[in-house]
Design a protein around this motif. Sequence first.
Motif, PDB file in Angstrom:
ATOM      1  N   ILE A 235      27.093 -36.416  26.078  1.00 16.33           N
ATOM      2  CA  ILE A 235      26.468 -35.908  27.295  1.00 16.33           C
ATOM      3  C   ILE A 235      25.772 -37.077  27.982  1.00 16.33           C
ATOM      4  O   ILE A 235      24.942 -37.754  27.366  1.00 16.33           O
ATOM      5  CB  ILE A 235      25.430 -34.816  26.967  1.00 16.33           C
ATOM      6  CG1 ILE A 235      26.058 -33.672  26.192  1.00 16.33           C
ATOM      7  CG2 ILE A 235      24.761 -34.322  28.238  1.00 16.33           C
ATOM      8  CD1 ILE A 235      25.043 -32.709  25.594  1.00 16.33           C
ATOM      9  N   HIS A 236      26.135 -37.324  29.221  1.00 12.35           N
ATOM     10  CA  HIS A 236      25.478 -38.417  29.950  1.00 12.35           C
ATOM     11  C   HIS A 236      24.668 -37.809  31.094  1.00 12.35           C
ATOM     12  O   HIS A 236      25.215 -37.396  32.117  1.00 12.35           O
ATOM     13  CB  HIS A 236      26.506 -39.418  30.479  1.00 12.35           C
ATOM     14  CG  HIS A 236      25.871 -40.694  30.947  1.00 12.35           C
ATOM     15  ND1 HIS A 236      26.611 -41.808  31.317  1.00 12.35           N
ATOM     16  CD2 HIS A 236      24.560 -41.059  31.096  1.00 12.35           C
ATOM     17  CE1 HIS A 236      25.779 -42.780  31.676  1.00 12.35           C
ATOM     18  NE2 HIS A 236      24.546 -42.343  31.555  1.00 12.35           N
ATOM     19  N   ARG A 262      19.436 -31.417  17.941  1.00 12.02           N
ATOM     20  CA  ARG A 262      20.463 -30.398  17.701  1.00 12.02           C
ATOM     21  C   ARG A 262      21.801 -31.017  17.291  1.00 12.02           C
ATOM     22  O   ARG A 262      22.816 -30.318  17.158  1.00 12.02           O
ATOM     23  CB  ARG A 262      20.659 -29.535  18.947  1.00 12.02           C
ATOM     24  CG  ARG A 262      19.426 -28.754  19.357  1.00 12.02           C
ATOM     25  CD  ARG A 262      19.662 -28.012  20.684  1.00 12.02           C
ATOM     26  NE  ARG A 262      18.430 -27.471  21.218  1.00 12.02           N
ATOM     27  CZ  ARG A 262      18.349 -26.776  22.362  1.00 12.02           C
ATOM     28  NH1 ARG A 262      19.456 -26.549  23.063  1.00 12.02           N
ATOM     29  NH2 ARG A 262      17.176 -26.317  22.791  1.00 12.02           N
ATOM     30  N   GLY A 263      21.822 -32.330  17.152  1.00  6.62           N
ATOM     31  CA  GLY A 263      23.033 -33.010  16.736  1.00  6.62           C
ATOM     32  C   GLY A 263      23.942 -33.424  17.882  1.00  6.62           C
ATOM     33  O   GLY A 263      25.082 -33.852  17.647  1.00  6.62           O
ATOM     34  N   ARG A 264      23.441 -33.329  19.127  1.00  5.90           N
ATOM     35  CA  ARG A 264      24.252 -33.732  20.269  1.00  5.90           C
ATOM     36  C   ARG A 264      24.118 -35.228  20.515  1.00  5.90           C
ATOM     37  O   ARG A 264      23.024 -35.804  20.370  1.00  5.90           O
ATOM     38  CB  ARG A 264      23.817 -32.970  21.542  1.00  5.90           C
ATOM     39  CG  ARG A 264      23.745 -31.471  21.410  1.00  5.90           C
ATOM     40  CD  ARG A 264      25.078 -30.836  21.037  1.00  5.90           C
ATOM     41  NE  ARG A 264      26.072 -30.992  22.076  1.00  5.90           N
ATOM     42  CZ  ARG A 264      26.385 -30.044  22.974  1.00  5.90           C
ATOM     43  NH1 ARG A 264      25.760 -28.872  22.940  1.00  5.90           N
ATOM     44  NH2 ARG A 264      27.317 -30.253  23.878  1.00  5.90           N
ATOM     45  N   ARG A 265      25.202 -35.853  20.878  1.00  6.78           N
ATOM     46  CA  ARG A 265      25.161 -37.258  21.288  1.00  6.78           C
ATOM     47  C   ARG A 265      24.774 -37.302  22.767  1.00  6.78           C
ATOM     48  O   ARG A 265      25.442 -36.715  23.618  1.00  6.78           O
ATOM     49  CB  ARG A 265      26.517 -37.930  21.075  1.00  6.78           C
ATOM     50  CG  ARG A 265      26.899 -38.095  19.611  1.00  6.78           C
ATOM     51  CD  ARG A 265      28.340 -38.523  19.462  1.00  6.78           C
ATOM     52  NE  ARG A 265      28.614 -39.727  20.245  1.00  6.78           N
ATOM     53  CZ  ARG A 265      29.773 -39.978  20.844  1.00  6.78           C
ATOM     54  NH1 ARG A 265      30.764 -39.090  20.787  1.00  6.78           N
ATOM     55  NH2 ARG A 265      29.957 -41.097  21.521  1.00  6.78           N
ATOM     56  N   VAL A 266      23.667 -37.977  23.042  1.00  5.00           N
ATOM     57  CA  VAL A 266      23.113 -37.938  24.395  1.00  5.00           C
ATOM     58  C   VAL A 266      22.824 -39.344  24.893  1.00  5.00           C
ATOM     59  O   VAL A 266      22.272 -40.189  24.174  1.00  5.00           O
ATOM     60  CB  VAL A 266      21.790 -37.122  24.445  1.00  5.00           C
ATOM     61  CG1 VAL A 266      21.311 -36.987  25.893  1.00  5.00           C
ATOM     62  CG2 VAL A 266      21.962 -35.767  23.806  1.00  5.00           C
ATOM     63  N   ARG A 267      23.207 -39.552  26.132  1.00  3.77           N
ATOM     64  CA  ARG A 267      22.832 -40.761  26.847  1.00  3.77           C
ATOM     65  C   ARG A 267      22.095 -40.327  28.117  1.00  3.77           C
ATOM     66  O   ARG A 267      22.519 -39.386  28.794  1.00  3.77           O
ATOM     67  CB  ARG A 267      24.073 -41.577  27.211  1.00  3.77           C
ATOM     68  CG  ARG A 267      23.767 -42.884  27.936  1.00  3.77           C
ATOM     69  CD  ARG A 267      25.055 -43.639  28.239  1.00  3.77           C
ATOM     70  NE  ARG A 267      24.777 -44.840  29.018  1.00  3.77           N
ATOM     71  CZ  ARG A 267      25.713 -45.616  29.551  1.00  3.77           C
ATOM     72  NH1 ARG A 267      27.001 -45.307  29.362  1.00  3.77           N
ATOM     73  NH2 ARG A 267      25.384 -46.687  30.245  1.00  3.77           N
TER      74      ARG A 267
END
Length: 427
Positions: A235-236, A262-267
């Motif tokens: 998610i960017h 929550r384990g989300r990959r976030v930028r």
Amino acid sequence: MKKSSVPLVVFTDNYPFDVGEEFFEQEINYLAERFTEVWVVPMRVGVGASKTRLLPENVSAVLLPLEDARGWKQRVPWYLPRLVAGPGRVELGNTRRSAVCAVRELHFAVDALHRFELFTRTRLYRERLVGRPLIAYGYWLYYGAAMAQMLRATHDAPVAAVSRAHAYDVNESYKPQGHLPARRRLVEGLDEVYPISQYAASFLTPYLSAGGARLDIRHLGVPASGRGERTREPIHIVSCSHLAPYKRIDRLADAVGALSERGRRVRWTHIGERDEQRLEAMREYAARVAPKAKIEFLGYLPNDRTRSLLETAGYTVLVNSSAGEGVPVSVMEAMAAGIPVVATDVGGTKEIVHDGVNGVLAPAQATGEELADAIAQAVDASPDDFRRMCEQAVLTWDEEFNAERQYRGMARRLVELAEGLRQGAAA
């Protein structure tokens, strides 16, 4: 295209000096296309300010000598007769609300009269405007509108006096004691007022009268944009604003942290803010609450560079976490680039962000967790629904916030007013 020979005088806050009013950088080009002479006079910066924007060839900016040794209270005796009677008078009805309101009314009236006196002493006014019909355009329903209203009452030739109305200049809840000065005097003393949203208009309807200004909602706009691919994994997130407390960028940082947990990959990329102390403080806060996310604060960028990033950087969503807005220009720019928007339901935001259609509305007082839920809702839509959100974002921009459509319409209306003045003078 024939240009009007009636001078157009625009009273801004800062433009084209220092920073701010970047959204006027588009409109001025359309005004320059339709008027032979355009003069821009800022109200909040004076001689010595740095000019930061290029102007069209037939547009000139004039700085007033605002800074001197005297404070506004010391000017009261000089302006006393005009504070009691005349177009610059104190609005007495509002002085009865409280002592603070009375002081604010007096302060505003003195400051507006001071600016008006300085303007009418300028070489521009004495040599280029005296004796000629003109359009006086206040960009904000504050000092600029006061200048237009007083010109309409005192200029020695016909004047069409108009003003835009945005957010700080209409929403009284932003101000101490819930009070904005000179509301009735300005609305009754102008020909037309152009709220940028239904939300802004709602604050002005109590002041409308039979002989006063006509309200005409005219949106701001941004230019067409290229539309790149939207990346959903990781998610960017992009956000675009200065870092004043009401923008609540700390809550967006909390949301980024919540998504990461929550384990989300976030930028997350934040664009905006010149103050290095504010930037450093927010970098430290974001690193503390969202240590697993990739975060960058780019600071202030010119408007064209910001639009270029929105076109090309592959952002998933733009997030606006503000506590108060008119209709955010950053949201318009994101939608022009086909980026869905997650935003708090404040001010006029719902007039551009349609929940579940081109983005997601979060509660006005959304916590970091609630913002994270809203972002996840947009990002986790099915591929078809996410594509439709991107398409609907572009459609919303094109129908309601397209700079060419909005600003050509605004310029056309001002030319119509100018033509009425010219014909009236010739009759």
